[in-house]
Enzyme design. Structure first.
Site, PDB file in Angstrom:
ATOM      1  N   CYS A   1      49.647  46.012  27.045  1.00 45.25           N
ATOM      2  CA  CYS A   1      48.518  45.107  26.832  1.00 45.25           C
ATOM      3  C   CYS A   1      48.755  43.709  27.404  1.00 45.25           C
ATOM      4  CB  CYS A   1      48.222  44.995  25.336  1.00 45.25           C
ATOM      5  SG  CYS A   1      47.849  46.569  24.542  1.00 45.25           S
TER       6      CYS A   1
ATOM      7  N   HIS B   1      38.344  28.407  20.774  1.00 40.83           N
ATOM      8  CA  HIS B   1      38.189  29.863  20.674  1.00 40.83           C
ATOM      9  C   HIS B   1      39.533  30.535  20.918  1.00 40.83           C
ATOM     10  CE1 HIS B   1      33.881  28.957  21.011  1.00 40.83           C
ATOM     11  NE2 HIS B   1      34.176  28.279  22.102  1.00 40.83           N
TER      12      HIS B   1
ATOM     13  N   ASN C   1      40.835  49.716  21.373  1.00 44.51           N
ATOM     14  CA  ASN C   1      41.893  49.021  22.098  1.00 44.51           C
ATOM     15  C   ASN C   1      41.836  49.453  23.555  1.00 44.51           C
ATOM     16  OD1 ASN C   1      44.230  47.999  23.184  1.00 44.51           O
ATOM     17  ND2 ASN C   1      45.577  48.713  21.555  1.00 44.51           N
TER      18      ASN C   1
ATOM     19  N   HIS D   1      59.419  36.773  27.036  1.00 46.35           N
ATOM     20  CA  HIS D   1      59.972  38.132  27.135  1.00 46.35           C
ATOM     21  C   HIS D   1      61.150  38.271  26.180  1.00 46.35           C
ATOM     22  CE1 HIS D   1      60.889  42.007  28.830  1.00 46.35           C
ATOM     23  NE2 HIS D   1      59.969  41.867  29.771  1.00 46.35           N
TER      24      HIS D   1
END
Length: 511
Positions: free
Chosen positions: A252, A412, A449, A331
């Site tokens: 994702c 937002h 998803n 990461h």
């Protein structure tokens, strides 16, 4: 258990009645530990605070030093006329000083990084024949004969609590008896969703395929030969010298990674267009076995794709929707638990699927915490940063550090729509009001998803509801395998009205 270490919740599970022994007839219970996000308020890793300020200094130092130097020169020589220069310095010296000032101004403008503009984006909505409800999902799974009773029960229970609605889209061919993932099915699905999204985007932006200099495609599992980017180049007949890239295995989070790569390439190729396409092929990620840790992706992943057009033409500022302001990638692959939390594997019968570890929520929470800690110095108001540092320096050892109010940095927030449980935990730990979570929850309910394209369905929802006003900042956050967490901040350059093409328009008509 102290609040600082409360990273797990417990639930009491009734196991049954004991029929023998001294406690015959009594109920026995076991404690099951469920992983949760780490408590963001319990600690702050100063390494990531320093990293954020390092980004700020290294990327913005020219803004701090160049203007004062230029202003000093203009103040010194700006009031002098051409006659003054000739009288005081002579013609040769006057020409030299004037040329030096022009050269400095040119180098300053040329060294200033070009802004990256988001002209527009599109999200693909499949036709109604691909719609599937939760009840139909379970019914087809039972008829397929690919799952045992336990696997059916697990998927039914997960779907019930997932936050996914009854109008998501997926290829129903995965429910064929004895189904195994195939390149043919993956290519067909990928071409349908990618070509559809790109076609809509080209129509909206009026950009010709041959004018696109950079193409980046990301898809987590499906990687074909020729590549997915080559499929797009061939279909739309793009230029022969296009800079094309294909990203895989990042889940994702790959959508924001692709944006970062596009930005770097645009810096290398001034006055160019970059096309980013984010997708995931459900038919190629489908698991038709019975291993519990590999069944979760079946319940959440749905069809979808997003195409994004970026530009660094200076004049495009007047027609672009957004300007890219900050992008931070974190990461955690050096940690074994993080590295192994999401991985592609085969079960004992050779069936391929995505394995999701029970540690993924804890791992994802730690990655998110580190990412927003790095992002803070780049986006937070000076008052919040000052409050944070004074509290950090003068607070007592046993008291919690002050956590800045990130709601002051964005109007937002689009958090990748993974599952209801994850969204609940993120909302709780970041102390976000429901309005900040609405786009993510609505996207999860309507489209499921869609992996790396989820952030764009969420932004499309905000635009459809006409929430985005000029000057608003939108933060997109996504996590993926590796393990990584990425965030990007966009600034609206105008009031964004309801687009003519939107994946949410059909829902409005039906209601």
């Amino acid at each position: 258990m102290s609040q600082e270490n409360a990273e797990f919740s417990t639930e009491i599970v009734e196991r049954g009645v004991e029929n023998s022994g001294p406690n015959a007839g009594s109920l026995s219970f076991s404690v099951r530990v469920r992983p949760r996000l780490p408590d963001f308020l319990s600690s702050v890793n100063l390494k990531y605070v320093k990293l954020g300020y390092g980004y700020l200094i290294s990327h913005r130092l020219y803004l701090l030093l160049a203007p004062p130097l230029l202003a000093a020169l203009i103040t010194r020589f700006g009031k002098l006329t051409w006659e003054d220069l000739c009288d005081n310095c002579g013609l040769t010296e006057a020409l030299f000083i004037s040329g030096l000032l022009c050269l400095m101004l040119y180098f300053y403008i040329d060294s200033t990084p070009r802004s990256t503009y988001l002209l527009d984006f599109s999200c693909f909505r499949p036709s109604n024949e691909y719609k599937i409800s939760k009840a139909e999902f379970i019914e087809l799974a039972k008829k397929s004969g690919n799952f045992n009773d336990t696997a059916i029960e697990i998927q039914e229970r997960v779907l019930k609590k997932s936050g996914i609605g009854d109008e998501t889209y997926m290829p129903k061919g995965v429910f064929r008896p004895g189904y195994r993932t195939s390149l043919k099915d993956g290519r067909q699905e990928a071409s349908m969703v990618m070509f559809g999204a790109v076609k809509d985007l080209l129509a909206a932006t009026k950009v010709k395929p041959k004018d696109i200099r950079i193409l980046i495609v990301n898809c987590g599992i499906l990687n074909t030969t020729p590549s997915l980017s080559s499929m797009i180049i061939n279909h739309f007949k793009m230029r022969h010298d296009i800079q094309s890239f294909n990203l895989g295995g990042m889940g994702c989070a790959a959508g924001i990674t692709a944006i970062d790569l596009a930005k770097d390439l645009l810096d290398a190729y001034p006055s160019s267009y970059a096309l980013v396409v984010s997708t995931e092929a459900v038919s190629y990620t489908w698991y038709s076995g019975n291993d519990t840790d590999m069944l979760l992706p079946n319940c959440f992943f749905r069809m979808g794709a997003a195409a994004i057009m970026l530009s660094n033409f200076r004049l495009d500022r007047w027609r672009a929707k957004y300007e890219l302001k900050q992008l931070v990638r974190t990461h955690k692959g050096m940690d074994n638990k993080s590295y192994q939390s999401i991985r592609l594997k085969e079960d004992s019968e050779g069936r391929k699927g995505i394995s999701v570890s029970k540690d993924v929520i804890e791992v994802g929470g730690n990655a998110l915490k580190d990412n927003i800690t790095t992002l803070g110095p780049l986006v937070l108001p000076v008052s919040e940063q000052f409050h944070f540092f004074t509290n950090l320096v003068f607070r007592r050892k046993k008291t919690k550090p002050y956590i800045p109010d990130y709601k002051l940095a964005f109007e937002h927030v689009c958090i990748v729509a993974t599952s209801k449980k994850v969204l609940d935990e993120v909302q709780k730990n970041l102390e976000l009001m429901e309005e900040y979570m609405e786009a993510s929850r609505k996207t999860l309910e309507r489209f499921g998803n869609t992996s790396s394209s989820s952030n764009w369905y969420e932004l499309a929802y905000l635009e459809f509801e006409e929430r985005v006003k000029k000057g608003d900042r939108v933060c997109q956050i996504a996590a993926g395998s590796g393990f990584m967490c990425n965030s990007v901040v966009w600034k609206a350059l105008k009031n964004v009205g309801r687009p003519n093409q939107s994946p949410w328009i059909q829902e409005d008509n039906e209601s």
